[in-house]
Design an enzyme around this catalytic site. Structure first.
Site, short mmCIF file in Angstrom:
data_model
loop_
_atom_site.label_atom_id
_atom_site.label_comp_id
_atom_site.label_asym_id
_atom_site.label_seq_id
_atom_site.Cartn_x
_atom_site.Cartn_y
_atom_site.Cartn_z
CG HIS A 66 -2.06 0.92 1.14
ND1 HIS A 66 -1.97 2.25 1.40
CD2 HIS A 66 -3.34 0.68 0.76
CE1 HIS A 66 -3.17 2.80 1.20
NE2 HIS A 66 -4.00 1.87 0.81
CG ASP B 91 -8.48 -4.50 -2.53
OD1 ASP B 91 -9.69 -4.32 -2.38
OD2 ASP B 91 -7.69 -3.63 -2.92
N1 CMC Z 1 4.09 -7.65 -4.52
C1 CMC Z 1 5.42 -7.68 -4.74
N2 CMC Z 1 6.20 -6.60 -4.68
C2 CMC Z 1 5.61 -5.42 -4.42
C3 CMC Z 1 4.24 -5.30 -4.19
C4 CMC Z 1 3.48 -6.47 -4.25
N3 CMC Z 1 2.16 -6.43 -4.05
N4 CMC Z 1 3.93 -4.00 -3.94
C5 CMC Z 1 5.07 -3.32 -4.01
N5 CMC Z 1 6.11 -4.19 -4.29
C6 CMC Z 1 7.52 -3.86 -4.40
C7 CMC Z 1 7.85 -3.19 -5.73
O1 CMC Z 1 8.18 -4.13 -6.72
C8 CMC Z 1 8.99 -2.31 -5.33
O2 CMC Z 1 10.13 -3.12 -5.15
P1 CMC Z 1 11.42 -2.87 -6.11
O3 CMC Z 1 11.87 -1.50 -5.75
O4 CMC Z 1 12.38 -3.97 -5.75
O5 CMC Z 1 10.90 -2.99 -7.50
C9 CMC Z 1 8.63 -1.84 -3.91
O6 CMC Z 1 7.79 -2.89 -3.38
C10 CMC Z 1 7.88 -0.51 -3.86
O7 CMC Z 1 6.82 -0.57 -4.81
P2 CMC Z 1 6.09 0.72 -5.41
O8 CMC Z 1 5.46 0.33 -6.71
O9 CMC Z 1 7.03 1.87 -5.38
O10 CMC Z 1 4.96 0.98 -4.31
P3 CMC Z 1 3.72 1.93 -4.49
O11 CMC Z 1 3.51 2.60 -3.17
O12 CMC Z 1 3.87 2.83 -5.67
O13 CMC Z 1 2.54 0.93 -4.81
C11 CMC Z 1 0.63 -0.44 -4.68
C12 CMC Z 1 1.47 0.65 -3.99
C13 CMC Z 1 -0.62 -0.70 -3.86
C14 CMC Z 1 0.21 0.04 -6.09
C15 CMC Z 1 1.49 -1.72 -4.80
O14 CMC Z 1 1.86 -2.17 -3.52
C16 CMC Z 1 0.79 -2.83 -5.59
O15 CMC Z 1 0.87 -2.86 -6.82
N6 CMC Z 1 0.12 -3.78 -4.88
C17 CMC Z 1 -0.63 -4.83 -5.53
C18 CMC Z 1 -1.99 -4.28 -6.00
C19 CMC Z 1 -2.93 -4.04 -4.86
O16 CMC Z 1 -3.10 -4.88 -3.98
N7 CMC Z 1 -3.58 -2.88 -4.87
C20 CMC Z 1 -4.58 -2.50 -3.86
C21 CMC Z 1 -4.17 -1.32 -3.10
S1 CMC Z 1 -5.12 -1.03 -1.63
C22 CMC Z 1 -6.71 -0.68 -2.15
C23 CMC Z 1 -6.83 0.49 -3.06
O17 CMC Z 1 -6.14 1.50 -2.93
O18 CMC Z 1 -7.70 0.42 -3.92
#
Ligand code: CMC
Length: 391
Positions: free
Chosen positions: A274, A331
């Site tokens: 998140h 989720d």
């Molecule tokens: N699984 C594996 N690795 C992850 C995940 C994950 N779910 N989420 C983040 N990472 C890793 C990412 O690969 C990165 O590592 P590296 O630097 O080695 O590549 C690091 O963690 C930081 O990731 P980021 O993309 O900079 O993080 P963010 O804050 O931009 O993304 C997020 C937040 C929710 C989009 C992301 O965690 C994600 O894609 N999660 C899976 C989708 C999901 O469950 N979304 C629902 C969010 S909560 C409800 C809502 O808001 O609707």
């Protein structure tokens, strides 16, 4: 030229001040108007929470009665709107239908943007919250070619949603018995409460930006619905189910996690991570318990729950997830619960939008009634060609 802060993805930019929802991502805390969400979920119902969000305080019994009757008065959508659904292909994605139908409400209800017209803003808010269950139910029934079902005044908000979705002449309330209907409606009510608002996420910020041009609030909320559609936001619970089905059994979890870490799986661990929570999402914690209770209450054994629990266990002990502070988000468990209740996967994001509508419209109302509110207009860092002469 000017000096701008460059913050792609708005990781450290506060776009507004707000008195609605507070999140402490490090502590895993989320409060509506100062009340912790998990406590509210135990002691209130969704309409009380809607009142709280919109008005800032919990309602007295008299205020609640009045609010409840206002909502009921506006639950039915106009017959002309039914033709919106008739003109959609039955295979249309539920979110494609929802964005269009909600934007279409603007055609029926013009709203003045006079910042002092609190009464009219509240009317738009009540109308929108009231109409979402029937709109959501019609989206579902449209896919099955079933006729509209109208709400009943003796049902709660969540009961009416299930009733309008699932009832037919041979099952007057729900495909199962009365006890299961009540239990399912209670679980849906908690789902609605825990998704009602979440400060300035992508869809809420979209509603604010669209509304900041003084667009009609129904159109602004429709923009928010479009933003929620994507798998990185509201579409994640649908993606979680697909992932759990792909993994199949508990024994395959470790290998799947290895592939995610090595970025070989083609997906992230859906329902994990998140932007704000760097600790266990308090809503996910609540759903983890609730999903087990719902499945037990409905006498359902879903192998996906076992896979999900194993996934969580392995991920929370793994260095990759620990280092990046990745925990289950809201989720992760909700999809299993919605499926148990009979809501198809394609309707999950609609359920999220239905719940979040009150948050969106409260945020819109707060913005348009704020002293000195201005149109949102971010700048950019230009990286294109310098000025040049045409050949
Ligand atoms: N699984 C594996 N690795 C992850 C995940 C994950 N779910 N989420 C983040 N990472 C890793 C990412 O690969 C990165 O590592 P590296 O630097 O080695 O590549 C690091 O963690 C930081 O990731 P980021 O993309 O900079 O993080 P963010 O804050 O931009 O993304 C997020 C937040 C929710 C989009 C992301 O965690 C994600 O894609 N999660 C899976 C989708 C999901 O469950 N979304 C629902 C969010 S909560 C409800 C809502 O808001 O609707």
């Amino acid at each position: 030229a000017g000096v701008y802060t460059y913050d792609p993805g708005f990781q450290c930019t506060a776009s507004c001040s707000s008195a609605i929802t507070f999140i402490d991502g490090d502590k895993g805390q989320c409060n509506y108007r100062g009340y912790p969400v998990d406590q509210i979920a135990q002691s209130s119902n969704f309409l009380e929470v809607s009142y709280l969000l919109l008005n800032g305080e919990m309602p007295t019994p008299e205020e609640m009665q009045e609010f409840d009757s206002e909502i009921k008065q506006h639950m039915i959508i106009k017959t002309k709107m039914l033709s919106f659904f008739n003109s959609m292909p039955s295979a249309a994605h539920p979110m494609a239908q929802m964005t269009s139908v909600v934007a279409g409400l603007s055609a029926f209800y013009p709203v003045s943007l006079d910042p002092k017209d609190h009464k009219q803003h509240m009317e738009a808010a009540i109308r929108m919250v009231a109409k979402m269950p029937m709109i959501s139910a019609l989206i579902y029934r449209n896919s099955l070619g079933l006729p509209a079902v109208y709400p009943r005044s003796d049902f709660t908000y969540a009961e009416n949603l299930l009733y309008m979705m699932f009832s037919n002449p041979t099952h007057t309330t729900f495909p199962q018995n009365e006890k299961v209907f009540k239990a399912a409606a209670k679980a849906i009510d908690v789902f609605l409460i825990l998704h009602a608002d979440h400060e300035q996420n992508a869809s809420t910020s979209t509603v604010r930006i669209a509304g900041s041009s003084q667009a009609n609030p129904y159109a602004a909320v429709s923009a928010g619905i479009a933003s929620l559609w994507g798998p990185a936001h509201g579409g994640a619970n649908e993606a979680v189910i697909q992932m759990l089905e792909e993994i199949g059994t508990k024994e395959n979890v470790a290998e799947f996690v290895r592939k995610v870490k090595n970025k070989e799986a083609g997906v992230r661990l859906m329902g994990f991570g998140h932007r704000v929570y760097k600790n266990y999402d308090p809503r996910a914690k609540y759903f983890k318990t609730l999903v087990g209770e719902v499945l037990d209450g409905m006498d359902i054994q879903d192998p996906k729950l076992e896979v999900a629990r194993e996934l969580e266990r392995i991920a929370l002990e793994d260095e990759y997830f620990i280092k990046r502070k990745l925990y289950p988000n809201v989720d992760f468990y909700t999809g299993i619960m919605l499926r148990a209740i009979g809501i198809p996967t394609s309707m999950f994001t609609v359920m999220f939008a239905l719940a979040r509508t009150v948050g969106w419209i409260t945020q819109w109302k707060e913005m348009v009634e704020e002293k000195g509110f201005r149109i949102s207009r971010p700048r950019q860092i230009y990286i294109g060609a310098p000025e040049r002469k045409l050949p």
